[in-house]
Design a protein around this motif. Structure first.
Motif, PDB file in Angstrom:
ATOM      1  N   GLN A  73       3.830   2.076   2.709  1.00 48.67           N
ATOM      2  CA  GLN A  73       4.656   3.419   2.686  1.00 48.67           C
ATOM      3  C   GLN A  73       3.582   4.599   2.665  1.00 48.67           C
ATOM      4  O   GLN A  73       2.759   4.314   1.764  1.00 48.67           O
ATOM      5  N   HIS A  74       4.184   5.591   3.334  1.00 51.21           N
ATOM      6  CA  HIS A  74       3.258   6.970   3.278  1.00 51.21           C
ATOM      7  C   HIS A  74       1.742   6.291   3.796  1.00 51.21           C
ATOM      8  O   HIS A  74       0.880   6.586   3.100  1.00 51.21           O
ATOM      9  N   TYR A  75       1.694   6.248   5.151  1.00 54.28           N
ATOM     10  CA  TYR A  75       0.253   5.947   5.597  1.00 54.28           C
ATOM     11  C   TYR A  75      -0.005   6.824   6.781  1.00 54.28           C
ATOM     12  O   TYR A  75       0.700   7.382   7.602  1.00 54.28           O
ATOM     13  N   SER A  76      -1.155   6.957   7.129  1.00 56.25           N
ATOM     14  CA  SER A  76      -1.613   7.881   7.876  1.00 56.25           C
ATOM     15  C   SER A  76      -1.536   7.847   9.395  1.00 56.25           C
ATOM     16  O   SER A  76      -1.431   8.786  10.030  1.00 56.25           O
ATOM     17  N   SER A  77      -1.742   6.474   9.708  1.00 58.33           N
ATOM     18  CA  SER A  77      -1.834   6.096  11.370  1.00 58.33           C
ATOM     19  C   SER A  77      -1.220   4.789  11.386  1.00 58.33           C
ATOM     20  O   SER A  77      -0.030   4.528  10.949  1.00 58.33           O
ATOM     21  N   GLY A  78      -1.934   3.891  11.960  1.00 59.58           N
ATOM     22  CA  GLY A  78      -1.379   2.657  12.441  1.00 59.58           C
ATOM     23  C   GLY A  78      -1.372   1.736  11.136  1.00 59.58           C
ATOM     24  O   GLY A  78      -2.479   1.582  10.457  1.00 59.58           O
ATOM     25  N   GLY A  79      -0.323   0.956  11.106  1.00 58.11           N
ATOM     26  CA  GLY A  79       0.112   0.169   9.647  1.00 58.11           C
ATOM     27  C   GLY A  79      -0.816  -0.989   9.657  1.00 58.11           C
ATOM     28  O   GLY A  79      -1.453  -1.292   8.625  1.00 58.11           O
ATOM     29  N   GLY A 138       0.764  -1.313  -0.133  1.00 60.72           N
ATOM     30  CA  GLY A 138       0.018  -0.049   0.155  1.00 60.72           C
ATOM     31  C   GLY A 138       0.606   1.165   0.042  1.00 60.72           C
ATOM     32  O   GLY A 138       1.878   1.341   0.518  1.00 60.72           O
ATOM     33  N   SER A 139       0.342   2.217  -0.845  1.00 58.79           N
ATOM     34  CA  SER A 139       0.880   3.318  -0.768  1.00 58.79           C
ATOM     35  C   SER A 139      -0.028   4.770  -0.711  1.00 58.79           C
ATOM     36  O   SER A 139      -1.083   4.401  -1.478  1.00 58.79           O
ATOM     37  N   ASN A 140      -0.027   5.720   0.245  1.00 56.39           N
ATOM     38  CA  ASN A 140      -0.762   6.787   0.524  1.00 56.39           C
ATOM     39  C   ASN A 140      -2.112   6.210   1.021  1.00 56.39           C
ATOM     40  O   ASN A 140      -3.284   6.122   0.344  1.00 56.39           O
ATOM     41  N   VAL A 141      -2.149   5.618   2.203  1.00 52.63           N
ATOM     42  CA  VAL A 141      -3.126   4.795   2.687  1.00 52.63           C
ATOM     43  C   VAL A 141      -3.205   5.032   4.234  1.00 52.63           C
ATOM     44  O   VAL A 141      -2.633   5.616   4.892  1.00 52.63           O
ATOM     45  N   VAL A 142      -4.453   4.387   4.831  1.00 51.57           N
ATOM     46  CA  VAL A 142      -4.626   4.522   6.085  1.00 51.57           C
ATOM     47  C   VAL A 142      -3.566   3.238   6.803  1.00 51.57           C
ATOM     48  O   VAL A 142      -3.083   3.488   7.583  1.00 51.57           O
ATOM     49  N   SER A 143      -3.935   1.955   6.241  1.00 56.48           N
ATOM     50  CA  SER A 143      -3.014   0.864   6.733  1.00 56.48           C
ATOM     51  C   SER A 143      -3.372  -0.262   5.887  1.00 56.48           C
ATOM     52  O   SER A 143      -4.159  -0.490   5.214  1.00 56.48           O
ATOM     53  N   ASP A 146      10.820   1.905   9.315  1.00 53.23           N
ATOM     54  CA  ASP A 146      11.617   3.092   9.117  1.00 53.23           C
ATOM     55  C   ASP A 146      10.863   4.500   9.286  1.00 53.23           C
ATOM     56  O   ASP A 146       9.804   4.607   8.367  1.00 53.23           O
ATOM     57  N   THR A 147      10.857   5.535  10.000  1.00 49.72           N
ATOM     58  CA  THR A 147      10.047   6.875  10.253  1.00 49.72           C
ATOM     59  C   THR A 147       8.684   6.306  10.571  1.00 49.72           C
ATOM     60  O   THR A 147       7.866   6.150   9.820  1.00 49.72           O
ATOM     61  N   TYR A 148       8.432   6.824  11.739  1.00 48.21           N
ATOM     62  CA  TYR A 148       7.162   7.228  12.222  1.00 48.21           C
ATOM     63  C   TYR A 148       6.995   8.501  12.875  1.00 48.21           C
ATOM     64  O   TYR A 148       7.687   8.832  13.590  1.00 48.21           O
ATOM     65  N   GLY A 149       6.007   9.378  12.394  1.00 48.51           N
ATOM     66  CA  GLY A 149       5.935  10.529  12.916  1.00 48.51           C
ATOM     67  C   GLY A 149       5.769  10.976  14.223  1.00 48.51           C
ATOM     68  O   GLY A 149       5.572  10.181  15.025  1.00 48.51           O
ATOM     69  N   ASP A 203       7.649   5.663   6.630  1.00 53.73           N
ATOM     70  CA  ASP A 203       6.947   6.751   6.627  1.00 53.73           C
ATOM     71  C   ASP A 203       5.504   6.927   7.194  1.00 53.73           C
ATOM     72  O   ASP A 203       4.598   7.103   6.472  1.00 53.73           O
ATOM     73  N   GLY A 204       5.169   6.515   8.430  1.00 52.53           N
ATOM     74  CA  GLY A 204       3.914   6.541   8.937  1.00 52.53           C
ATOM     75  C   GLY A 204       3.636   7.629   9.773  1.00 52.53           C
ATOM     76  O   GLY A 204       4.356   8.519  10.214  1.00 52.53           O
ATOM     77  N   GLY A 205       2.212   7.667  10.465  1.00 53.68           N
ATOM     78  CA  GLY A 205       1.845   8.736  11.304  1.00 53.68           C
ATOM     79  C   GLY A 205       1.551   9.914  10.573  1.00 53.68           C
ATOM     80  O   GLY A 205       1.909  10.880  11.234  1.00 53.68           O
ATOM     81  N   LYS A 206       1.162   9.916   9.409  1.00 50.82           N
ATOM     82  CA  LYS A 206       1.251  11.411   8.507  1.00 50.82           C
ATOM     83  C   LYS A 206       0.134  12.235   8.764  1.00 50.82           C
ATOM     84  O   LYS A 206       0.351  13.401   8.898  1.00 50.82           O
ATOM     85  N   CYS A 207      -0.928  11.653   9.542  1.00 53.63           N
ATOM     86  CA  CYS A 207      -2.072  12.516   9.953  1.00 53.63           C
ATOM     87  C   CYS A 207      -2.341  12.684  11.372  1.00 53.63           C
ATOM     88  O   CYS A 207      -2.798  13.445  12.036  1.00 53.63           O
ATOM     89  N   CYS A 208      -1.911  11.562  12.040  1.00 53.50           N
ATOM     90  CA  CYS A 208      -1.984  11.310  13.577  1.00 53.50           C
ATOM     91  C   CYS A 208      -1.100  10.326  14.080  1.00 53.50           C
ATOM     92  O   CYS A 208      -0.896   9.210  13.543  1.00 53.50           O
TER      93      CYS A 208
END
Length: 612
Positions: free
Chosen positions: A313-319, A285-290, A372-375, A338-343
């Motif tokens: 990659q590029h996910y808004s909250s919990g993977g 998934g890419s640009n998704v919630v989880s 790798d990378t959680y906001g 690259d997670g935690g993009k929105c919360c």
């Protein structure tokens, strides 16, 4: 064969590994990065799948009037698959054409899709001809036009909103904008004041079934930002409602979507019992919630899932979000970036407890994942969240042999019970944060029996450069931070922390700070901090206040606990070094002379210096 997807994925992985050569010179987590990548490559690639579908689904060439029994007679939509599920017996293989894109405007709900222990059911892919090295793709998002927005003048929730066309809740949906920015979620607290004042902010109001997006009163969000993308709804693209036993979902891409899979039920499941043996493999998934959300609240039945060899990659909250009554789940060999993009109040793997005292997440293992990378600092719980996160009442869960890098906090336990964090490689500002979850019944007593053993930790300078919540003392901003404070009104609690045989490279401490920062007001904490290897000249432990077994006084510990070894870790380049009693730690394969946690590794073991 290595697919184009894998070639891209592992070239990216190699780049990430090169960013932290010192951390990756270590043989922690039971694997070197090279071994990790090699193991991932060895797994099935998209082109290697040879299952023969019993039902063909082709969004480009199919027709829902067809019988679906051959590629030439494929049906066209996932909704039609759900309408035919009475005919999908155990052993059915639902094949999605590799070059298809399935655009959803509503969740596709299944109620009977199951296999058996001897005869699994599959939702997989097939090559319709000429597309051997791609995967079918699912999207579920809305791109509102200017005319789709409504201004709400209600002073309780003023602002521009978009309502789900099917009347569903958005809840964990995300928002992305035309200029590339992700939305900032104030949904949990329904903080409309922050919505009013904060550019790019949004509130997903599940009661009103609306999603509010910041924009000036005279300009709708689409015109204000150029474009707005909103992901589906709370339960995902494909909802397995009280079904999914012995079902494998594999080899599917998804983008601009919520979860690919939602599984379970918030309601009683007497008619179906436990959901057992659900598997998710090689989904990306890419640009998704989880990837997946599992739910089974407030009843006696459980949901069991196995998620492996997926990437996000590029996910808004919990993977991967496992809710109440998720039992004996296995989350392994996944890649999260690259997670935690929105919360940020979640994690790449989020063992997510909803408000209940009767349905703990139990017996789940999270292992061999790369995070790798959680906001940090995003949304209405900005000081919460970590690479891997155990929530309230998670019980008996094992977090082992994972690699977590480039996160504010690698691991968090929010008042879980009897969870173990063992043999992980952590290259983050904070290795472990233990926080107080909410007690719903004052007669309850907190029973945190936490193990943090055999981890390799690299903690950078500048841990205090991050903001701290007003009710958390900056002193507790340690590498391993225990901050469990329930006050006297809840009575005595019975908590313990075992943190043994870790190798911890850390520096940059202010006054009254140390590698271990312990605050335990309102209950007695039993501490076993023996046998750790630390950098020279860093303070070991600062007891910030509270009550400790052994009558330890608050303040900086006068001496190191038994078995502590001080090493010149700060002066190391990427060359190997020797930790007495543990073995050689380097990038070529470590040895161990310690039998940690009853697991006989043995001298020369390829399992790693300190991994279980």
């Amino acid at each position: 064969m290595i697919s184009r997807r894998d070639a891209i994925k592992f070239s990216v992985l190699g780049t990430l590994l090169a960013r932290f050569p010192l951390a990756y010179a270590q043989q922690a987590a039971g694997l070197t990065p090279a071994q990790y990548a090699s193991l991932q490559k060895a797994h099935r690639t998209p082109g290697a799948v040879t299952r023969t579908p019993t039902l063909f689904v082709d969004a480009l060439r199919g027709n829902n009037l067809n019988d679906g029994k051959t590629p030439a007679k494929a049906i066209a939509t996932l909704e039609e698959v759900a309408r035919r599920e009475d005919n999908l017996v155990p052993g059915s293989v639902i094949g999605l054409a590799n070059d298809s894109i399935f655009e959803l405007s509503n969740a596709v709900v299944f109620r009977k899709l199951n296999g058996t222990a001897d005869n699994r059911t599959y939702l997989t892919n097939y090559d319709p001809g000429g597309a051997p090295d791609s995967l079918p793709k699912v999207r579920y998002r809305f791109k509102p036009k200017a005319s789709d927005w409504v201004w709400d003048p209600d002073p309780k929730h003023p602002g521009w909103y978009f309502a789900h066309p099917a009347g569903r809740k958005f809840d964990y949906a995300y928002v992305r904008f035309g200029d590339g920015n992700w939305g900032i979620s104030y949904s949990y607290l329904k903080d409309y004041q922050s919505l009013k004042n904060t550019e790019y902010s949004y509130v997903s109001d599940f009661d009103l079934k609306r999603i509010y997006v910041h924009s000036p009163e005279g300009v709708n969000p689409t015109d204000h930002y150029g474009s707005v993308t909103i992901a589906g709804d709370e339960f995902g693209c494909l909802l397995l409602l009280r079904c999914g036993s012995y079902l494998t979902v594999e080899n599917i891409d998804f983008e601009e979507a919520p979860h690919l899979i939602g599984i379970g039920s918030f309601n009683n499941m007497d008619a179906v019992g436990n959901i057992t043996g659900f598997e998710m493999s090689n989904c990306h998934g890419s640009n998704v919630v989880s990837l997946v959300g599992s739910y089974a609240d407030d009843h006696k039945y459980t949901v069991q899932v196995h998620v492996h060899d997926c990437s996000l990659q590029h996910y808004s909250s919990g993977g991967v979000r496992l809710g109440n009554n998720s039992a004996n789940c296995l989350i392994e060999y996944n890649w999260f970036y690259d997670g935690g993009k929105c919360c940020t109040s979640a994690g790449a793997v989020y063992l997510q407890e909803r408000p209940t005292t009767t349905a703990p997440i139990s017996g789940t293992t999270v292992q061999y994942n790369f995070v790798d990378t959680y906001g940090n600092g995003i949304g209405d719980h900005p000081y919460d969240g970590a690479g891997l996160y155990c929530e309230i009442n998670s019980n008996g869960c094992l977090i082992q042999n994972n690699i977590v890098i480039n996160c504010r906090t690698a691991l968090q336990d929010n008042s879980g019970r009897a969870n173990s964090f063992v043999g992980n490689l952590l290259h983050c500002d904070k290795a472990l944060l233990v926080t107080p979850g909410q007690i719903f019944d004052e007669s309850q007593r907190l029973r945190i029996q936490l193990i943090f053993d055999g981890n390799t930790v690299y903690s950078a300078d500048g841990r205090n450069a991050y903001q701290s919540s007003s009710n958390w003392l900056s002193k507790s901003d340690a590498v391993i931070s225990w901050h469990v404070d329930f006050g006297n009104k809840y009575g005595p609690h019975d908590c313990s922390l075992s943190a043994r045989a870790n190798v911890i490279r850390a520096a940059g401490f202010s006054a009254e700070q140390a590698v271990f920062g312990i605050y335990s007001y309102g209950g007695v904490a039993r501490l076993n901090l023996e046998g750790n290897s630390l950098s020279h000249n860093v303070p070991f432990c600062f007891l910030l206040g509270g009550h400790y077994a052994g009558s330890s006084l608050a303040g900086l510990l006068a001496r190191d606990p038994a078995g502590t070894t001080r090493l010149d870790l700060e002066g190391l380049a990427s060359s190997s070094y020797v930790a007495p009693g543990v073995g050689t730690i380097d990038g070529t394969g470590s040895t161990s002379t310690r039998d940690l946690l009853g697991r006989a590794l043995g001298t020369g073991s390829a399992r790693g210096a300190i991994a279980g």
